[in-house]
Design a protein around this motif. Structure first.
Motif, mmCIF file in Angstrom:
data_model
loop_
_atom_site.group_PDB
_atom_site.id
_atom_site.type_symbol
_atom_site.label_atom_id
_atom_site.label_comp_id
_atom_site.label_asym_id
_atom_site.label_seq_id
_atom_site.Cartn_x
_atom_site.Cartn_y
_atom_site.Cartn_z
ATOM 1 N N VAL A 198 38.255 -20.634 -28.498
ATOM 2 C CA VAL A 198 38.721 -21.140 -27.208
ATOM 3 C C VAL A 198 37.598 -21.070 -26.182
ATOM 4 O O VAL A 198 37.445 -21.944 -25.330
ATOM 5 C CB VAL A 198 39.931 -20.314 -26.721
ATOM 6 C CG1 VAL A 198 40.378 -20.751 -25.338
ATOM 7 C CG2 VAL A 198 41.071 -20.444 -27.709
ATOM 8 N N ILE A 199 36.772 -20.030 -26.275
ATOM 9 C CA ILE A 199 35.716 -19.826 -25.286
ATOM 10 C C ILE A 199 34.464 -20.636 -25.628
ATOM 11 O O ILE A 199 33.754 -21.121 -24.762
ATOM 12 C CB ILE A 199 35.347 -18.325 -25.207
ATOM 13 C CG1 ILE A 199 36.607 -17.485 -25.116
ATOM 14 C CG2 ILE A 199 34.405 -18.037 -24.059
ATOM 15 C CD1 ILE A 199 37.469 -17.775 -23.910
ATOM 16 N N ARG B 244 43.247 -7.202 -28.340
ATOM 17 C CA ARG B 244 43.608 -8.109 -29.415
ATOM 18 C C ARG B 244 43.549 -9.561 -28.952
ATOM 19 O O ARG B 244 42.987 -10.430 -29.622
ATOM 20 C CB ARG B 244 45.019 -7.796 -29.910
ATOM 21 C CG ARG B 244 45.325 -8.514 -31.171
ATOM 22 C CD ARG B 244 46.735 -8.504 -31.625
ATOM 23 N NE ARG B 244 46.784 -8.969 -33.001
ATOM 24 C CZ ARG B 244 46.621 -10.227 -33.347
ATOM 25 N NH1 ARG B 244 46.410 -11.160 -32.455
ATOM 26 N NH2 ARG B 244 46.648 -10.576 -34.625
ATOM 27 N N GLU B 245 44.136 -9.801 -27.791
ATOM 28 C CA GLU B 245 44.198 -11.172 -27.295
ATOM 29 C C GLU B 245 42.796 -11.719 -27.029
ATOM 30 O O GLU B 245 42.486 -12.851 -27.389
ATOM 31 C CB GLU B 245 45.065 -11.207 -26.020
ATOM 32 C CG GLU B 245 45.315 -12.569 -25.449
ATOM 33 C CD GLU B 245 45.880 -13.575 -26.454
ATOM 34 O OE1 GLU B 245 46.439 -13.146 -27.476
ATOM 35 O OE2 GLU B 245 45.728 -14.780 -26.217
ATOM 36 N N ASN B 246 41.945 -10.889 -26.417
ATOM 37 C CA ASN B 246 40.588 -11.367 -26.132
ATOM 38 C C ASN B 246 39.816 -11.649 -27.415
ATOM 39 O O ASN B 246 39.122 -12.668 -27.526
ATOM 40 C CB ASN B 246 39.840 -10.348 -25.276
ATOM 41 C CG ASN B 246 40.311 -10.411 -23.835
ATOM 42 O OD1 ASN B 246 41.022 -11.338 -23.452
ATOM 43 N ND2 ASN B 246 39.931 -9.420 -23.041
ATOM 44 N N ASP C 118 39.279 -17.763 -32.136
ATOM 45 C CA ASP C 118 39.864 -19.097 -32.257
ATOM 46 C C ASP C 118 38.990 -20.180 -31.629
ATOM 47 O O ASP C 118 39.373 -21.350 -31.592
ATOM 48 C CB ASP C 118 41.256 -19.124 -31.607
ATOM 49 C CG ASP C 118 42.241 -18.273 -32.381
ATOM 50 O OD1 ASP C 118 41.870 -17.820 -33.482
ATOM 51 O OD2 ASP C 118 43.357 -18.052 -31.892
ATOM 52 N N SER D 290 41.049 -12.475 -30.241
ATOM 53 C CA SER D 290 41.563 -13.657 -30.926
ATOM 54 C C SER D 290 41.212 -14.929 -30.153
ATOM 55 O O SER D 290 41.062 -15.994 -30.742
ATOM 56 C CB SER D 290 43.054 -13.515 -31.222
ATOM 57 O OG SER D 290 43.829 -14.061 -30.213
ATOM 58 N N LEU D 291 41.036 -14.794 -28.835
ATOM 59 C CA LEU D 291 40.562 -15.956 -28.052
ATOM 60 C C LEU D 291 39.176 -16.370 -28.525
ATOM 61 O O LEU D 291 38.887 -17.561 -28.731
ATOM 62 C CB LEU D 291 40.503 -15.601 -26.563
ATOM 63 C CG LEU D 291 41.796 -15.747 -25.760
ATOM 64 C CD1 LEU D 291 41.574 -15.237 -24.346
ATOM 65 C CD2 LEU D 291 42.260 -17.190 -25.734
ATOM 66 N N SER E 47 48.191 -0.735 -34.199
ATOM 67 C CA SER E 47 49.488 -0.842 -33.529
ATOM 68 C C SER E 47 50.620 -0.536 -34.502
ATOM 69 O O SER E 47 51.675 -0.043 -34.095
ATOM 70 C CB SER E 47 49.653 -2.210 -32.864
ATOM 71 O OG SER E 47 49.837 -3.206 -33.817
ATOM 72 N N ASP F 285 45.679 -4.560 -35.512
ATOM 73 C CA ASP F 285 47.068 -4.637 -35.980
ATOM 74 C C ASP F 285 47.478 -3.368 -36.719
ATOM 75 O O ASP F 285 48.599 -2.890 -36.591
ATOM 76 C CB ASP F 285 47.251 -5.848 -36.910
ATOM 77 C CG ASP F 285 47.229 -7.148 -36.120
ATOM 78 O OD1 ASP F 285 47.369 -7.068 -34.882
ATOM 79 O OD2 ASP F 285 47.048 -8.213 -36.722
ATOM 80 N N LEU G 79 45.643 -2.197 -25.961
ATOM 81 C CA LEU G 79 45.461 -2.723 -27.302
ATOM 82 C C LEU G 79 45.756 -4.217 -27.331
ATOM 83 O O LEU G 79 45.049 -5.000 -27.984
ATOM 84 C CB LEU G 79 46.421 -1.992 -28.247
ATOM 85 C CG LEU G 79 45.973 -1.809 -29.680
ATOM 86 C CD1 LEU G 79 44.667 -1.064 -29.718
ATOM 87 C CD2 LEU G 79 47.036 -1.036 -30.447
ATOM 88 N N SER G 80 46.773 -4.602 -26.602
ATOM 89 C CA SER G 80 47.135 -6.013 -26.635
ATOM 90 C C SER G 80 46.102 -6.872 -25.905
ATOM 91 O O SER G 80 45.849 -8.010 -26.292
ATOM 92 C CB SER G 80 48.531 -6.228 -26.055
ATOM 93 O OG SER G 80 48.576 -5.773 -24.739
ATOM 94 N N VAL G 81 45.494 -6.298 -24.853
ATOM 95 C CA VAL G 81 44.427 -7.051 -24.175
ATOM 96 C C VAL G 81 43.246 -7.250 -25.131
ATOM 97 O O VAL G 81 42.720 -8.356 -25.287
ATOM 98 C CB VAL G 81 43.950 -6.308 -22.911
ATOM 99 C CG1 VAL G 81 42.779 -7.036 -22.283
ATOM 100 C CG2 VAL G 81 45.082 -6.174 -21.926
#
Lengths: 456, 127
Positions: A258-259, A248-250, A256, A252-253, A281, A278, A244-246
């Motif tokens: 970033v990519i 989420r992080e991807n 945002d 949000s990347l 979780s 969220d 889940l955290s992976v």
């Protein structure tokens, strides 16, 4: 030994341990008996005529006790039959030596007679509680043995000792007869009584130890299951959390930028995804907590706290969310109400209840939070002027995953765990939680907690 | 800090997670080293001289608690801030993290802004 085979291996160990304890008890009591005899001899209570026999017997008692002592020191591990045999041998020796001692020092007038009684009583209740029949047999045997000694003395096979020393043969016969009948009768009554009581005791004890053993076993099993469940839940939640955290992080990347550049619509979709991750979780955390609450393994750290302060804190934390819907809070808390609770957990109860109230209250609504106290209880409530809850749902809403059938507001999704967590926490604090509501007019959630530290 | 990019060591066994963290920090102008197990993490912490370590707990070969303790009880490395980033959320784990000397404890799934803020906070402190 047939009786023994009914017991399990562990109970064998128990019996062996028990007998071993009795051994050390018997060892020391024999030393005491010997010391008693020496004191009697020293005080001159035993006449010179049979002094040498008394001394010989005391010496025998001490020697045999020292041998027994050495055996018990050298050999510390016994099988059940070994220790049982030893117990019987020692007991027979005890009774023979003391019977002879009584005989030599003056029959029923002998001070050792009382020791003899004490020994039989104690061996009945102590040494042979598992084998009370043996006590019975030993008592009978020693009675017969003693009577035999008297008769053999009368016939002349064995020298006669004691106060009856100077009697005429006729008087002697009567005396022996009397003594023998008295001895046999008293021994018999004595032995039967002891046999009966020690049998009762033994049964009770065996029953108790069996039950105890079963209880211990069940407890161990329960603990194991509980541990496994806890482990399972925490591992499962860990395994779920990592992917889940992976995700989420991807997300949000990308969101945002970033990519690379993202347009507004993409951003909005990613935002929604993130909110839902969220939420997921959040549910995960709640599930983990709920499983701990239900298995009562949630650690509480109680302190004395003012319930009103916790309510205030919860309001502060949710102020923003309420402002969003233009909902007003009203706090009614006339005086401090001290309770012994885990502040984090009770704060959570407030947050869950107020959060629910915000969810189910219309815009421009009002939520009242109150903290009061009665003589022995602290009472807190959260009431709103929202839709209310139909009566048939009152008890259902505290059950996990249940949500009101009549509500279908897609925007207000909850996990259906909040209220059951509240209930769990309040109950762990020995409190109660319930709801009062009139459908259409709002609802009021009330919980009570034990009160402390109030001035009278 | 204005001239040299701060150097961060990420010790984490999930390659996808590592990748995500790496991209995020590089985008925020950090240098990132990566270790995929405890032993590798320990040797990199000792040789690469990172400014900060982000540490998972469930690691192959050497778990995060042990690794953290080994660094924090070593005069040479104890000044490196360690942030534990883990899916273990139990109170007992958090308190154990504190016990072994971790400077912060963040649970997964985390908000990246939060993580970066924490990292910056530690780097701003004088060593």
């Amino acid at each position: 030994m047939a009786i023994v085979s009914n017991y399990s291996q562990d109970e064998h160990q128990l019996i062996i341990q028990d007998l071993k304890n009795k051994f050390s008890w018997a060892l020391w009591s024999r030393y005491i008996i010997a010391a008693f005899a020496i004191v009697l001899i020293y005080l001159g209570l035993i006449s010179d005529a049979y002094m040498q026999y008394s001394l010989g017997l005391v010496t025998f008692l001490i020697t045999y006790n020292i041998i027994a002592h050495i055996i018990s020191l050298v050999k510390t591990k016994y099988s059940l039959w070994q220790i049982t045999t030893l117990a019987i041998i020692f007991q027979v020796f005890d009774i023979i030596s003391i019977t002879v001692l009584i005989y030599i020092t003056g029959w029923l007038d002998s001070p050792f007679w009382y020791l003899y009684l004490v020994l039989i009583v104690f061996s009945g209740f102590g040494m042979f509680s598992y084998y009370s029949f043996t006590v019975f047999l030993i008592a009978i045997c020693s009675a017969v043995f003693y009577t035999g000694l008297l008769f053999s003395a009368y016939i002349g096979i064995f020298p006669l000792y004691g106060p009856s020393f100077n009697l005429t043969p006729n008087e002697l016969l009567i005396s022996i007869n009397n003594k023998a009948v008295f001895t046999l009768a008293s021994f018999f009554i004595f032995a039967s009584t002891i046999y009966y009581f020690s049998k009762l005791l033994a049964e009770h004890r065996a029953e108790l130890s069996r039950k105890n053993y079963e209880l211990l076993k069940t407890m161990e099993e329960m603990k194991d299951i509980d541990r496994m469940k806890d482990e399972f839940v925490s591992t499962a939640s860990h395994e779920l959390r990592t992917p889940l955290s992976v995700a989420r992080e991807n997300m949000s990347l990308i969101k945002d930028g970033v990519i690379g550049d993202v347009n507004e619509q993409q951003k909005k979709l990613l935002s929604t995804s993130l909110t839902n991750v969220d939420r997921l979780s959040g549910i995960l955390n709640n599930l983990l907590d709920l499983s701990k609450i239900e298995s009562r393994s949630l650690d509480l750290f109680p302190q004395i706290n003012d319930l009103g302060e916790m309510a205030k804190k919860a309001i502060e934390l949710l102020q923003e969310k309420a402002d969003h819907k233009k909902i007003k809070f009203e706090l009614y808390c006339p005086q401090p109400v001290n309770t012994l609770v885990d502040p984090d957990q009770i704060l959570r109860v407030f947050i869950n209840l107020i959060d629910n109230a915000i969810k189910y209250t219309e815009k421009n609504g009002k939520i009242t939070i109150g903290v009061e106290s009665t003589d022995n209880k602290a009472i807190a409530y959260v009431s709103d002027n929202g839709k209310g809850i139909p009566k048939k749902d009152f008890s259902r809403i505290f059950v996990r995953f249940s949500r009101l059938s009549d509500f279908d507001e897609p925007a207000e999704k909850g996990s259906g765990l909040g209220l059951s967590i509240c209930r769990g926490i309040v109950e762990m604090h020995h409190g109660k939680i319930w709801v009062e509501s009139e459908f259409g007019k709002g609802s009021k959630f009330i919980f009570t907690l034990p009160k402390v530290g109030e001035k009278k | 800090m204005s001239e040299k990019k701060p150097h961060i060591l990420v010790i984490e066994d999930d390659p996808d997670m590592v990748e995500a963290i790496k991209i995020r920090f590089e985008a925020n102008n950090f240098d990132v080293s990566v270790a995929l197990d405890g032993i590798e993490g320990l040797s990199k912490a000792r040789t690469k001289n990172p400014d900060l370590i982000i540490l998972d707990i469930m690691l192959p070969k050497l778990d995060g608690f042990k690794l953290c303790r080994m660094l924090k009880y070593d005069e040479k490395y104890k000044s490196i801030p360690i942030i534990m980033l883990t899916a273990k959320i139990q109170k007992s784990d958090v308190s154990r993290g504190k016990e072994v000397g971790a400077d912060a404890y963040i649970t997964k799934p985390f908000k990246s802004e939060e993580l970066i803020e924490k990292v910056k906070e530690f780097l701003a402190k004088p060593a």
